[in-house]
Design a protein around this motif. Structure first.
Motif, PDB file in Angstrom:
ATOM      1  N   ASN A   1     -14.274  11.432  16.012  1.00 21.94           N
ATOM      2  CA  ASN A   1     -14.212  12.879  16.227  1.00 21.94           C
ATOM      3  C   ASN A   1     -14.660  13.624  14.974  1.00 21.94           C
ATOM      4  OD1 ASN A   1     -12.006  13.073  14.420  1.00 21.94           O
ATOM      5  ND2 ASN A   1     -10.511  12.855  16.077  1.00 21.94           N
ATOM      6  N   GLY A   2     -14.961  12.919  13.906  1.00 21.54           N
ATOM      7  CA  GLY A   2     -15.563  13.531  12.722  1.00 21.54           C
ATOM      8  C   GLY A   2     -14.580  14.056  11.699  1.00 21.54           C
ATOM      9  N   SER A   3     -13.295  14.161  12.073  1.00 20.25           N
ATOM     10  CA  SER A   3     -12.350  14.853  11.185  1.00 20.25           C
ATOM     11  C   SER A   3     -12.159  14.141   9.839  1.00 20.25           C
ATOM     12  CB  SER A   3     -10.994  15.009  11.892  1.00 20.25           C
ATOM     13  OG  SER A   3     -10.392  13.734  12.069  1.00 20.25           O
ATOM     14  N   GLN A   4     -12.347  12.824   9.830  1.00 18.62           N
ATOM     15  CA  GLN A   4     -12.104  12.078   8.589  1.00 18.62           C
ATOM     16  C   GLN A   4     -13.400  11.746   7.840  1.00 18.62           C
ATOM     17  OE1 GLN A   4      -8.765  11.581   7.894  1.00 18.62           O
ATOM     18  NE2 GLN A   4      -8.564  12.721   9.812  1.00 18.62           N
ATOM     19  N   LEU A   5     -14.520  12.219   8.357  1.00 20.18           N
ATOM     20  CA  LEU A   5     -15.793  11.824   7.746  1.00 20.18           C
ATOM     21  C   LEU A   5     -16.005  12.373   6.335  1.00 20.18           C
ATOM     22  CD1 LEU A   5     -18.260  11.801  10.758  1.00 20.18           C
ATOM     23  CD2 LEU A   5     -17.605   9.857   9.326  1.00 20.18           C
ATOM     24  N   PRO A   6     -15.494  13.569   6.009  1.00 21.98           N
ATOM     25  CA  PRO A   6     -15.682  13.994   4.619  1.00 21.98           C
ATOM     26  C   PRO A   6     -15.140  12.937   3.646  1.00 21.98           C
ATOM     27  CG  PRO A   6     -14.951  15.842   5.945  1.00 21.98           C
ATOM     28  CD  PRO A   6     -14.880  14.622   6.836  1.00 21.98           C
ATOM     29  N   LYS A   7     -14.089  12.239   4.064  1.00 22.99           N
ATOM     30  CA  LYS A   7     -13.481  11.212   3.205  1.00 22.99           C
ATOM     31  C   LYS A   7     -14.290   9.905   3.220  1.00 22.99           C
ATOM     32  CE  LYS A   7      -9.247  10.205   4.489  1.00 22.99           C
ATOM     33  NZ  LYS A   7      -7.861  10.276   4.793  1.00 22.99           N
ATOM     34  N   TYR A   8     -14.859   9.541   4.363  1.00 19.70           N
ATOM     35  CA  TYR A   8     -15.389   8.181   4.502  1.00 19.70           C
ATOM     36  C   TYR A   8     -16.911   8.056   4.649  1.00 19.70           C
ATOM     37  CZ  TYR A   8     -10.544   6.770   5.423  1.00 19.70           C
ATOM     38  OH  TYR A   8      -9.205   6.526   5.318  1.00 19.70           O
ATOM     39  N   ALA A   9     -17.622   9.159   4.867  1.00 20.63           N
ATOM     40  CA  ALA A   9     -19.053   9.047   5.215  1.00 20.63           C
ATOM     41  C   ALA A   9     -19.854   8.291   4.155  1.00 20.63           C
ATOM     42  CB  ALA A   9     -19.646  10.427   5.452  1.00 20.63           C
ATOM     43  N   ALA A  10     -19.632   8.621   2.896  1.00 20.00           N
ATOM     44  CA  ALA A  10     -20.453   8.005   1.843  1.00 20.00           C
ATOM     45  C   ALA A  10     -20.240   6.494   1.821  1.00 20.00           C
ATOM     46  CB  ALA A  10     -20.110   8.618   0.485  1.00 20.00           C
ATOM     47  N   GLU A  11     -18.986   6.075   1.970  1.00 25.46           N
ATOM     48  CA  GLU A  11     -18.720   4.635   1.927  1.00 25.46           C
ATOM     49  C   GLU A  11     -19.287   3.934   3.163  1.00 25.46           C
ATOM     50  OE1 GLU A  11     -14.680   3.495   1.202  1.00 25.46           O
ATOM     51  OE2 GLU A  11     -15.248   1.379   1.023  1.00 25.46           O
ATOM     52  N   LEU A  12     -19.178   4.579   4.310  1.00 26.79           N
ATOM     53  CA  LEU A  12     -19.754   3.985   5.527  1.00 26.79           C
ATOM     54  C   LEU A  12     -21.257   3.777   5.343  1.00 26.79           C
ATOM     55  CD1 LEU A  12     -17.829   6.061   8.240  1.00 26.79           C
ATOM     56  CD2 LEU A  12     -17.686   3.571   7.915  1.00 26.79           C
ATOM     57  N   ALA A  13     -21.917   4.777   4.788  1.00 25.92           N
ATOM     58  CA  ALA A  13     -23.367   4.656   4.564  1.00 25.92           C
ATOM     59  C   ALA A  13     -23.639   3.508   3.590  1.00 25.92           C
ATOM     60  CB  ALA A  13     -23.923   5.971   4.026  1.00 25.92           C
ATOM     61  N   ALA A  14     -22.822   3.417   2.557  1.00 31.52           N
ATOM     62  CA  ALA A  14     -23.070   2.395   1.521  1.00 31.52           C
ATOM     63  C   ALA A  14     -22.938   0.975   2.073  1.00 31.52           C
ATOM     64  CB  ALA A  14     -22.101   2.599   0.357  1.00 31.52           C
TER      65      ALA A  14
ATOM     66  N   ALA B   1     -21.697  13.282   6.860  1.00 33.94           N
ATOM     67  CA  ALA B   1     -22.450  12.130   7.380  1.00 33.94           C
ATOM     68  C   ALA B   1     -23.935  12.315   7.105  1.00 33.94           C
ATOM     69  CB  ALA B   1     -22.189  11.971   8.875  1.00 33.94           C
ATOM     70  N   GLN B   2     -24.444  13.510   7.394  1.00 35.87           N
ATOM     71  CA  GLN B   2     -25.884  13.743   7.187  1.00 35.87           C
ATOM     72  C   GLN B   2     -26.239  13.689   5.696  1.00 35.87           C
ATOM     73  OE1 GLN B   2     -26.718  17.344   9.670  1.00 35.87           O
ATOM     74  NE2 GLN B   2     -27.865  15.896  10.944  1.00 35.87           N
ATOM     75  N   ALA B   3     -25.342  14.215   4.860  1.00 28.64           N
ATOM     76  CA  ALA B   3     -25.619  14.176   3.413  1.00 28.64           C
ATOM     77  C   ALA B   3     -25.664  12.737   2.914  1.00 28.64           C
ATOM     78  CB  ALA B   3     -24.540  14.964   2.660  1.00 28.64           C
ATOM     79  N   ALA B   4     -24.904  11.864   3.596  1.00 27.04           N
ATOM     80  CA  ALA B   4     -24.883  10.446   3.188  1.00 27.04           C
ATOM     81  C   ALA B   4     -26.069   9.675   3.771  1.00 27.04           C
ATOM     82  CB  ALA B   4     -23.567   9.810   3.637  1.00 27.04           C
ATOM     83  N   GLY B   5     -26.874  10.353   4.577  1.00 31.32           N
ATOM     84  CA  GLY B   5     -28.068   9.703   5.130  1.00 31.32           C
ATOM     85  C   GLY B   5     -27.813   8.982   6.444  1.00 31.32           C
ATOM     86  N   ILE B   6     -26.665   9.250   7.081  1.00 29.07           N
ATOM     87  CA  ILE B   6     -26.354   8.619   8.376  1.00 29.07           C
ATOM     88  C   ILE B   6     -26.930   9.495   9.492  1.00 29.07           C
ATOM     89  CG2 ILE B   6     -24.490   7.922   9.930  1.00 29.07           C
ATOM     90  CD1 ILE B   6     -22.705   7.493   7.509  1.00 29.07           C
TER      91      ILE B   6
END
Ligand code: SAM
Length: 355
Positions: free
Chosen positions: A124-137, A174-179
């Motif tokens: 649902n996106g609510s936690q992505l500010p916390k996890y997006a960069a690591e998911l991309a990595a 998510a988009q900033a992390a390149g996902i």
């Protein structure tokens, strides 16, 4: 199924089979469909209470019933060893499961080895500010984010507990992390039906695909389904008054059928479990957080994988249980929503098997 037929089935899902890869024993169901896609609901809990998904006062599973992260890893890895190439973690809300990044990091080894084509999630996106960069990595390249409206008040009404700003911040992260982000929107009669054209323009303006989903009769949500149900044939006809919709072959490995919207240049998908059965090409099975395998989202039959998993440190029993479950995969589902069928077609909620 022959190796060639298996490879053709996989190519249809846009996966390219590299000739040098070791062949894996494919899971093939009685209708000659190769099972290459596993969706795992890692928790039945969620920080939202969407009106079409859950009732406001849900009873969740006791934590003790859940598979541990290590057990989830072992189960996913057993499927990957049997030819699954795409793994999607879902829920409930997958990113509210404690320690979830440990599971993602560990599963990413299958991307590194080439045994898995894609590791992804629906959120649902609510936690992505916390996890997006690591998911991309760790190698997550595309994700699905659920968003039914751009109106903050309506968003709160639909999700009961959610805040639109937080989800938008998650999309930004998510988009900033390149996902790459695909937005999923459930079409709801009288709620967001007049906003879907705006959602098309907004998602495509941000370089995101949009998929519109028909509401499915899963679980008692405390209100009538007929009140929510909006056939996508109607949605599509209305969108076609504003946009030129061009049929395209694009497939993501899921059930959506896509068109290109000529005016925006973006892709628009339709998932129509009720108005059109998409089971002929079904390549997926669904695992719950307690280790129950559902071979079809729309049928009750299920296999317990937790018992064989826990019975032995070797995978022999587990492998046999997986194979016998796939041998029972039904041909398809048969959802109906009309005045005579207002009860849920299935007692379980979408949060059990994941969307
Ligand atoms: N929490 C995550 C999320 O919001 O995407 C993952 C789980 S949620 C159950 C997955 C998807 O299922 C969401 O896009 C949600 O809108 C959709 N969904 C839930 N209940 C549904 C229903 N009864 N019919 C159609 N889609 C449903």
């Amino acid at each position: 199924m022959t190796d060639t037929a298996y490879m053709e089935a996989r190519d249809m899902e846009t996966h390219v089979v590299e000739p040098s890869r070791p062949k894996r024993p494919p899971l093939v169901d009685p209708f000659q469909r190769a099972i290459t896609y596993l969706r795992v609901s890692v928790t039945d809990r969620c920080d939202f209470r969407c009106v079409y998904c859950m009732s406001e006062h849900m009873t969740f599973l006791p934590k003790a019933d859940l598979l541990t992260l290590e057990e989830l890893d072992r189960l996913c890895s057993a499927f990957i060893a049997k030819g699954v190439r795409k793994l999607r973690l879902t829920g409930g809300e997958p990113l509210v499961r404690r320690g979830i990044m440990t599971l993602f990091r560990s599963l990413a080894r299958h991307l590194d080895s080439g045994d898995l084509d894609e590791l992804t999630l629906t959120t649902n996106g609510s936690q992505l500010p916390k996890y997006a960069a690591e998911l991309a990595a760790i190698g997550v390249k595309r994700i699905n984010i659920s968003l039914d409206t751009l109106d903050p008040d309506k968003f709160r009404t639909i999700t009961r507990w959610g805040e639109l700003d937080k989800v938008i911040a998650g999309i930004d992260a998510a988009q900033a992390a390149g996902i790459r982000v695909k937005i999923n929107a459930v079409a709801l009669k009288g709620v967001n039906e007049n906003e879907l054209a705006e959602l098309v323009r907004w998602t495509h303006g941000r370089d995101m695909d949009l998929t519109i989903i028909e509401v499915m009769p899963l679980g008692d949500v405390g209100e009538g389904r007929l009140d929510q149900y909006l056939p996508l044939s109607m949605v599509r006809a209305r969108l076609a008054e504003q946009f030129t919709l061009q049929e395209i072959d694009y497939r993501t490995g899921g059930p959506a059928r896509f068109v290109k919207v000529i005016e925006t240049g973006g892709r628009l998908g339709f998932i129509t479990p009720l108005t059109h059965n998409f089971c002929e090409s079904c390549n997926r099975v669904r695992l719950t957080c307690t280790g129950t395998l559902y071979m079809c989202l729309g049928q009750e039959d299920a296999a317990d994988l937790r018992t064989p998993l826990r019975a032995s440190g070797s995978n022999d029993l587990l492998d046999a249980a997986i194979e016998s479950a796939i041998a029972r995969k039904p041909k398809g589902h048969d959802f109906i929503i009309d005045r005579r069928h207002q009860r849920p077609a299935l007692a379980r909620h979408m949060s059990v098997t994941g969307g």
